[in-house]
Design an enzyme around this catalytic site. Structure first.
Site, mmCIF file in Angstrom:
data_model
loop_
_atom_site.group_PDB
_atom_site.id
_atom_site.type_symbol
_atom_site.label_atom_id
_atom_site.label_comp_id
_atom_site.label_asym_id
_atom_site.label_seq_id
_atom_site.Cartn_x
_atom_site.Cartn_y
_atom_site.Cartn_z
ATOM 1 N N ASP A 81 3.655 4.337 -2.322
ATOM 2 C CA ASP A 81 4.194 2.986 -2.105
ATOM 3 C C ASP A 81 3.507 1.932 -2.996
ATOM 4 O OD1 ASP A 81 4.880 0.518 -1.004
ATOM 5 O OD2 ASP A 81 4.163 0.959 1.006
ATOM 6 N N HIS A 119 2.209 -2.702 4.244
ATOM 7 C CA HIS A 119 2.036 -1.953 2.994
ATOM 8 C C HIS A 119 0.601 -2.083 2.482
ATOM 9 C CE1 HIS A 119 6.425 -1.439 2.642
ATOM 10 N NE2 HIS A 119 6.456 -2.642 3.185
#
Length: 554
Positions: free
Chosen positions: A191, A365
């Site tokens: 990610d 994230h």
């Protein structure tokens, strides 16, 4: 033989995440998400990946694995599954419940088999042997994948952060990541959303303390907006409401659905019975005993918070003394609509709190230091950043290089390219498969293309100008003055002089270009009117509306 890694979406953008792994006659699909339109896409509801390649190879598809329940990973399932042969879906329990709800909304429930997996399960689909590992994100049951293939071990980690004190008390499985590193990881896909942000992402626990304090200190009602699938945040709000002796009203269809699903599956715990109440009950309580949980953290036009801010909500009106909290970071492109919603709330007398004023949101994230740790734990031979705009992928690639992955082994792909892994080595190839945006507009999927979008952009910028000409078939002359309709270009009542000139120009074009009425070419006449009136209007106004000439023969 080679392993092909084909991203159909999720690189070059945040959203519409979908990756295809292909080895021989076996295809594995990971995620199927939607993306959100930007201001250059008027009227578009969602964007989904182009699945033409999967439609052409549907017999090879062994299954679809979904990593977690956010719409940028499950939103496209109802649009895509019927086209690719409804392959079986493998996912964790909560994600499965969200997928069922989504399929139910489209009357598709039951077409695909949804298999519930556990984080310690091992799944074999054709040439792929899949193991799962728990990751922290802001929704429970988020998993990463360790996929053994004949070309080597691939670790797929999308939407994650390392949180040692998560809301559900279940941190990332570091032991498994280290074990994969010891086995030898041929490729890590990770990610990139926050690859440009230094440091570590804030723990949900720190945020929980902020929410507790906020609810205790607020003198009146608190209106708290967040994403409908941010389940950890909803749990924190319920806990804080209990500590501050407040009851909770939930508004917004998607949020009501999410809370119902999570309460029925025990992913949300109510600290006390009777905590969730209806708005008419809340009206009978003192303001400092009420918190309203709502959707609309992105300023969506029809969300509950936006309707509250415009005084259009059926049961909830802002009053002086209310505190409005937006607990989410803006998705790129939504900043203007969020700002407008916040201004409307402030105008109505609410105290408005959002990211810039208070740490009222933490990202799901990983930041740079977490991203480096992921690379250090898995020790991949090759690295491919995913999930982010292209500049985010490049920033993540630079981090991987900093922690020891050779530059020649880092692959930053565009949509439409693919990565090939074999015993001979790794390389980027042009996949030569259809990619690009598929637009969803109302019930139409893919019927709005670049041409329609361009027309919409022109009309939204300079409006449209319709010229209706009634022409005598025998003489080739206008039988009356042309009729003009203008929308979004000029106000007709205030522009009589310009319209008079346009009508004169139209008559000139028709009568000079239509000297032989018996051989009249109406398409040519329309084209000439469009070009010459377009040029005339540009000289007079420096604007280029869409011109639609209409010929009526009499």
């Amino acid at each position: 033989m080679t392993l092909k890694v084909i991203p159909l979406g999720g690189i070059e953008e945040v959203g519409e995440n979908m990756t295809v792994l292909e080895y021989g006659d076996d295809i594995l699909v990971i995620d199927a998400g939607i993306g959100f339109p930007d201001e250059t896409m008027p009227g578009i509801d969602y964007i989904i990946p182009n699945t033409k390649y999967l439609e052409d190879n549907k017999k090879k598809i062994r299954g679809m694995i979904i990593t977690h329940g956010h719409l940028d990973h499950i939103g496209a399932i109802p649009y895509i599954m019927p086209k690719i042969g409804d392959p079986p879906i493998y996912t964790m329990k909560l994600t499965g419940e969200f997928i069922k709800k989504r399929l139910e909304e489209f009357h598709l429930l039951g077409r695909s088999t949804i298999h519930e997996v556990n984080k310690d399960d091992v799944l074999t689909l054709g040439n792929f042997r899949i193991r799962f590992f728990r990751l922290n994100h802001n929704i429970p049951d988020s998993v990463g994948l360790a996929i053994n293939t004949p070309a080597g071990l691939l670790v797929y980690a999308t939407d994650w952060k390392f949180d040692h004190t998560p809301v559900d008390g279940k941190p990332t499985e570091f032991g498994k990541l280290a074990q994969f590193g010891a086995e030898g990881v041929a490729l890590l896909m990770s990610d990139s959303t926050n690859a440009e942000k230094p440091g570590y992402s804030m723990s949900e626990k720190t945020l929980g303390e902020t929410i507790d304090r906020l609810l205790l200190e607020a003198k009146g009602r608190v209106i708290f907006a967040t994403f409908s699938t941010l389940i950890g945040r909803v749990q924190q709000l319920l806990d804080a409401a209990h500590k501050s002796n407040r009851k909770v009203v939930i508004t917004g269809r998607s949020l009501v659905n999410s809370v119902e699903i999570c309460l029925s599956t025990n992913y949300l715990q109510l600290p006390a019975k009777g905590m969730i109440i209806k708005m008419d009950q809340a009206k009978r309580l003192p303001d400092n005993q009420v918190v309203i949980l709502t959707t609309g953290s992105q300023g969506e036009e029809f969300s509950a918070l936006a309707r509250i801010s415009r005084s259009e909500h059926k049961t909830i009106q802002i009053k002086k003394g209310d505190t409005a909290v937006v607990s989410a970071s803006p998705i790129p492109g939504n900043e203007r609509s969020i700002s407008s919603t916040l201004s409307n709330l402030a105008r109505l007398g609410a105290k408005v709190l959002y990211m810039k004023i208070l740490d009222i949101h933490t990202s799901g994230h990983a930041y740079q230091e977490d991203l480096k740790l992921m690379v250090a734990l898995t020790r991949p031979k090759n690295f491919m950043p995913i999930h982010g705009e292209y500049h985010m992928l490049v920033a993540h690639a630079n981090l991987a290089r900093d922690v020891g992955v050779p530059e020649s082994n880092i692959f930053t792909l565009n949509n439409g390219q693919m990565l090939e892994l074999s015993s001979a080595g790794v390389g980027v190839k042009e996949a030569r498969i259809p990619t690009g945006y598929v637009f969803v507009d109302g019930l139409g999927v893919g019927d709005v293309g670049e041409v329609v979008l361009r027309d919409r952009q022109v009309m939204s910028q300079d409006g449209m100008f319709v010229v209706i000409m009634t022409i005598d078939k025998k003489t080739g002359k206008l039988t009356q003055q042309p009729d003009i309709i203008s929308r979004g270009f000029i106000y007709m009542k205030g522009s009589e002089d310009l319209l008079k000139e346009v009508k004169h120009e139209v008559r000139k074009v028709v009568e000079t270009k239509n000297k032989k009425p018996s051989e009249a070419n109406w398409a040519y006449i329309r084209s000439e009117v469009r070009d010459q009136i377009g040029e005339f209007l540009y000289q007079r106004t420096e604007r280029r509306p869409m011109i639609l000439p209409v010929v009526i023969e009499v």
